[in-house]
Enzyme design. Structure first.
Site, PDB file in Angstrom:
ATOM      1  N   GLY A   1     -15.386  45.053 -68.505  1.00 48.33           N
ATOM      2  CA  GLY A   1     -14.360  44.647 -67.557  1.00 48.33           C
ATOM      3  C   GLY A   1     -14.784  44.932 -66.131  1.00 48.33           C
ATOM      4  N   CYS A   2     -13.822  45.103 -65.251  1.00 46.08           N
ATOM      5  CA  CYS A   2     -14.105  45.323 -63.833  1.00 46.08           C
ATOM      6  C   CYS A   2     -14.949  46.575 -63.619  1.00 46.08           C
ATOM      7  CB  CYS A   2     -12.799  45.446 -63.060  1.00 46.08           C
ATOM      8  SG  CYS A   2     -13.033  45.859 -61.316  1.00 46.08           S
ATOM      9  N   PHE A   3     -16.061  46.428 -62.902  1.00 49.53           N
ATOM     10  CA  PHE A   3     -16.936  47.594 -62.721  1.00 49.53           C
ATOM     11  C   PHE A   3     -16.324  48.669 -61.840  1.00 49.53           C
ATOM     12  CE2 PHE A   3     -19.710  44.391 -60.095  1.00 49.53           C
ATOM     13  CZ  PHE A   3     -18.730  44.277 -59.104  1.00 49.53           C
TER      14      PHE A   3
END
EC number: 1.8.4.11
Length: 219
Positions: free
Chosen positions: A51-53
């Site tokens: 997902g979002c880093f």
């Protein structure tokens, strides 16, 4: 009517798949031999997409033995991906993190445990409201030993939860560091709405379920 149903079935089939894999170049990445990253100054490196880093970076930096977590892109078939290009879903890359860690303090096996404990393991092509192949879950291996660790843990988790685990398993090829403004985003932007409403709650959910002895006191 029959023609319509056939078209609908095909559409649904492809919409459920990871669109980054529906081309020959991406398949070549998946079938490639893994690239091993040498230990440098006693520190090893591991690579994960979850997902979002912005979220993943903070999660791994809460773990003992992790020196640094760097945001970037990996898993795709194009060179020099950017935030803008990866968001198109056409590069094959996913938002990923490079974990720099001390293998004498934390093992690769534990880092895989962190990975599974910090996400919705069944969500395909995303985490939460972040959706698209650029947010898909991938664990990268650098050798056969790492691959077997990943596969065994994935299989055991699937059996334990009686679900299909969404994480893909890729041979590591190359990690492209993301733009400067993405690095240490949670620490540098604590009041950002996304950090407040998504990143910090996700970090806290992870910390609540993971053994406290493996977590840093000051994160």
């Amino acid at each position: 009517m029959k023609s319509f149903l056939s078209t609908l079935l095909i559409t649904l089939l492809f919409s459920c798949q990871n669109t980054a894999q529906v081309n020959k170049k991406q398949q070549e990445v998946i079938n490639a031999e893994p690239v091993a990253v040498k230990i440098k100054n006693g520190k090893a490196r591991a690579y994960f997409a979850s997902g979002c880093f912005w979220c993943v970076e903070a999660i791994y930096e809460s773990v003992k033995g992790v020196e640094e977590s760097i945001s970037g892109y990996s898993g795709g078939h194009t060179k020099n991906p950017t935030y803008g290009s990866s968001n198109t879903g056409r590069t094959g890359h996913a938002e990923a993190v490079e974990i720099i860690y001390d293998p004498k303090v934390v093992s690769f096996e534990t880092l895989v445990d962190v990975y599974f404990a910090s996400q919705n393991v069944t969500q395909v092509n995303g985490q939460g409201n972040d959706r698209g192949s650029q947010y898909r879950s991938i664990i990268f291996y650098q050798n056969e030993e790492q691959k077997q660790i990943i596969l065994k843990k994935k299989e055991a988790l699937a059996k334990k939860l009686n679900v299909k685990i969404a994480a893909e398993v890729y041979p590591f090829q190359k990690f492209w560091i993301a733009e400067d403004y993405h690095q240490d985003y949670e620490r540098l932007n604590p009041n950002h709405p996304y950090i407040q409403n998504v990143s910090i709650p996700r970090l806290n959910r992870f910390k609540a379920k993971f053994p406290k002895t493996l977590l840093k006191d000051n994160h």
